[in-house]
Design a protein around this motif. Sequence first.
Motif, PDB file in Angstrom:
ATOM      1  N   THR A 276       0.720 -10.905   5.481  1.00  0.00           N
ATOM      2  CA  THR A 276      -0.651 -10.402   5.580  1.00  0.00           C
ATOM      3  C   THR A 276      -1.096  -9.788   4.261  1.00  0.00           C
ATOM      4  O   THR A 276      -2.233  -9.974   3.821  1.00  0.00           O
ATOM      5  CB  THR A 276      -0.760  -9.360   6.710  1.00  0.00           C
ATOM      6  OG1 THR A 276      -0.398  -9.973   7.947  1.00  0.00           O
ATOM      7  CG2 THR A 276      -2.169  -8.802   6.808  1.00  0.00           C
ATOM      8  N   LYS A 279      -2.032 -12.526   1.864  1.00  0.00           N
ATOM      9  CA  LYS A 279      -3.376 -13.049   2.152  1.00  0.00           C
ATOM     10  C   LYS A 279      -4.452 -12.098   1.622  1.00  0.00           C
ATOM     11  O   LYS A 279      -5.445 -12.528   1.014  1.00  0.00           O
ATOM     12  CB  LYS A 279      -3.536 -13.245   3.660  1.00  0.00           C
ATOM     13  CG  LYS A 279      -4.902 -13.778   4.097  1.00  0.00           C
ATOM     14  CD  LYS A 279      -4.902 -14.061   5.589  1.00  0.00           C
ATOM     15  CE  LYS A 279      -6.245 -14.631   6.069  1.00  0.00           C
ATOM     16  NZ  LYS A 279      -7.268 -13.597   6.151  1.00  0.00           N
ATOM     17  N   GLU A 283      -7.385 -12.814  -1.234  1.00  0.00           N
ATOM     18  CA  GLU A 283      -8.799 -12.575  -0.972  1.00  0.00           C
ATOM     19  C   GLU A 283      -9.392 -11.556  -1.955  1.00  0.00           C
ATOM     20  O   GLU A 283     -10.575 -11.626  -2.297  1.00  0.00           O
ATOM     21  CB  GLU A 283      -8.980 -12.098   0.468  1.00  0.00           C
ATOM     22  CG  GLU A 283      -8.654 -13.177   1.498  1.00  0.00           C
ATOM     23  CD  GLU A 283      -8.622 -12.656   2.922  1.00  0.00           C
ATOM     24  OE1 GLU A 283      -8.857 -13.454   3.839  1.00  0.00           O
ATOM     25  OE2 GLU A 283      -8.371 -11.444   3.126  1.00  0.00           O
ATOM     26  N   PRO A 293       1.264 -19.693   4.305  1.00  0.00           N
ATOM     27  CA  PRO A 293       0.281 -18.900   5.052  1.00  0.00           C
ATOM     28  C   PRO A 293       0.460 -19.142   6.544  1.00  0.00           C
ATOM     29  O   PRO A 293       0.807 -20.248   6.967  1.00  0.00           O
ATOM     30  CB  PRO A 293      -1.064 -19.446   4.554  1.00  0.00           C
ATOM     31  CG  PRO A 293      -0.757 -20.832   4.095  1.00  0.00           C
ATOM     32  CD  PRO A 293       0.621 -20.757   3.511  1.00  0.00           C
ATOM     33  N   SER A 294       0.230 -18.129   7.339  1.00  0.00           N
ATOM     34  CA  SER A 294       0.369 -18.262   8.784  1.00  0.00           C
ATOM     35  C   SER A 294      -0.604 -19.313   9.311  1.00  0.00           C
ATOM     36  O   SER A 294      -1.776 -19.339   8.912  1.00  0.00           O
ATOM     37  CB  SER A 294       0.076 -16.926   9.465  1.00  0.00           C
ATOM     38  OG  SER A 294      -0.020 -17.088  10.867  1.00  0.00           O
ATOM     39  N   ASP A 297      -4.007 -18.365  10.153  1.00  0.00           N
ATOM     40  CA  ASP A 297      -4.972 -18.076   9.083  1.00  0.00           C
ATOM     41  C   ASP A 297      -5.516 -19.334   8.427  1.00  0.00           C
ATOM     42  O   ASP A 297      -6.379 -19.240   7.544  1.00  0.00           O
ATOM     43  CB  ASP A 297      -4.312 -17.200   8.004  1.00  0.00           C
ATOM     44  CG  ASP A 297      -3.947 -15.820   8.507  1.00  0.00           C
ATOM     45  OD1 ASP A 297      -4.659 -15.317   9.395  1.00  0.00           O
ATOM     46  OD2 ASP A 297      -2.952 -15.249   8.020  1.00  0.00           O
ATOM     47  N   SER A 300      -9.436 -19.768   8.672  1.00  0.00           N
ATOM     48  CA  SER A 300     -10.205 -18.774   7.920  1.00  0.00           C
ATOM     49  C   SER A 300     -10.031 -18.949   6.413  1.00  0.00           C
ATOM     50  O   SER A 300     -10.972 -18.714   5.642  1.00  0.00           O
ATOM     51  CB  SER A 300      -9.792 -17.356   8.330  1.00  0.00           C
ATOM     52  OG  SER A 300      -8.434 -17.102   8.003  1.00  0.00           O
ATOM     53  N   LEU A 301      -8.852 -19.378   5.988  1.00  0.00           N
ATOM     54  CA  LEU A 301      -8.638 -19.619   4.560  1.00  0.00           C
ATOM     55  C   LEU A 301      -9.500 -20.799   4.087  1.00  0.00           C
ATOM     56  O   LEU A 301     -10.115 -20.743   3.017  1.00  0.00           O
ATOM     57  CB  LEU A 301      -7.157 -19.893   4.286  1.00  0.00           C
ATOM     58  CG  LEU A 301      -6.237 -18.673   4.353  1.00  0.00           C
ATOM     59  CD1 LEU A 301      -4.773 -19.092   4.365  1.00  0.00           C
ATOM     60  CD2 LEU A 301      -6.498 -17.724   3.177  1.00  0.00           C
TER      61      LEU A 301
END
Length: 562
Positions: A276, A279, A283, A293-294, A297, A300-301
């Motif tokens: 997290t 990420k 951002e 990355p999970s 996510d 949203s990425l």
Amino acid sequence: MLQTRVTRPRRIALIGLAGAVAVSLSACAESERGPDAGGGEGQTGGTLVFGAAGAPSNFDPFFASDGETFRVTRQIYEGLVGITPGTADLEPELATEWTPSPDGLNWTFKLRTGVTFHDGTPFNADAVCKNFERWYNQTGAGATAALSYYWIENFGGFSDGKQPSLYKSCTAKDESTVELALTRFTARFPTMLSQSAFAIQSPTAMEKYKADDVKAQGDSFIFSEYARSHPTGTGPFKFVSYDEANGTIELARNDAYYGDKAKLDKLIFRVIPDETARKQALEAGDIDGYDLPSPADWASLKEGGYNLMIRDPFNILYLGITQKNNEALKDLKVRQAIAYAIDRETLVKSVLPEGAEVAKQFYPPTVVGYANDVMEYPHDPAKAKQLLAEAGYENLKVKFWWPTQVTRPYMPNPQSIFGAIKEDLEAAGITVETVSKPWAGGYVDDVEVARAELFLLGWTGDYNSPDNFIGTFFGTTENQFWTSGSPWAEDLATAIDAADATVDNGERDAKYQDINRKLMAEYLPAIPISHSPPAIVVSSKVQGLVPSPLTQEEFGPVSVTS
């Protein structure tokens, strides 16, 4: 590549080739890598900061076995052979071509000329042989599986003769010609030399900074000055510094590189253990990318304008079954019951990322020797209960282990995967006792010495070979599954060695298919769950990064726009 590392070497048996080898090995590769190869024109300069999930163990790849160390050393060093970016296919690197003798015991490598190490030492045949002799002559802490994992896994023993070794000798025929002699044929050679541990290092720097001065201290090691501060290879980036307190590793472009120069001025790896937090750092613009990355996510990425690249799956997640401590798990019917109890289709669709698929055997379909007609175990709780009753274990109780504080390419959300499987097992009448431990805080160590009963684990292939999967898992009878508890354990290990020693491609493929059929129908030492496509994400200003199914990205071609 080790997503967890086996703490003892797999068995490497000496298997003689009976009679003359009928098929001549004419495998020869020529390089397209060089000053005029690939790369093209593009913006140069600037700095890229990549978020690393963990700190490197050291910077001597021979003494490493973890992906975070190799992510860094892969930019500094090169091997005789490499992997074509974006694939799992072999390509030339410091060797331009190679040719085996008819029996596959002697390999002649033609070396690239005009190459120097970062310290100015010439790369030549003598340097290659000094690296092989260094590896072969390890003693003390350096000769342990904890440090020389890849040597032991691939070559076996050392010069002390306590264990047989695949390696026999290295001879410099001239400045640009090396002959490597093996003690037996193996289908894995020379592809296994593409692994980062076998990168060629500067003999001058290793001697000057005492590369082999490594000592055990409790459960860890004290590494040499070379491994900590002076790693020296031929790659497109040079080592600058490691600020351990702030978790940053700095590399700089190698302006003397023989091929296409790196486009970046600097490449920095910043250690950020929490996914997290990685990420958030992306951002905030503090880093330019990070790995794994999970899946939660991904959307949203993408919506945020980041470049999410999804690799082809080259891994396996399995439910491990240890036969050591629970008598019921030695019974094939019990293991089959567990397989029927798991709804793998639903698990893959509901828990794993888009593109994941149910695994039917212990490696992906793209690996040779894959059998399309193995026994399968569709979700069938009634069948599971029936088999448990037939085995006399209607009230089966198991301890099911799962890891915390970890994300792996094959296991993006361990807790969710564990929860789904636990629910399936309980629906089939199996009583589950939960055991959870931090990945680096006891889980891996305990699983590897067979303390678990059921456990979640997996593997990302180091290169495209069936032996790199099933040989790693079952090539020894004293493994994490404790297959020594079954009468077929030695037969399985011997069959794996025999397949690897088979020269004819068709015959070898047939042997591996037969092994895969028996693994699923007669042995079932674990239960294959899935193959997952791991992702890597970078900002929109990063260009030229090619995702690798082996998670072995190269940053030389990468550029950053302003």
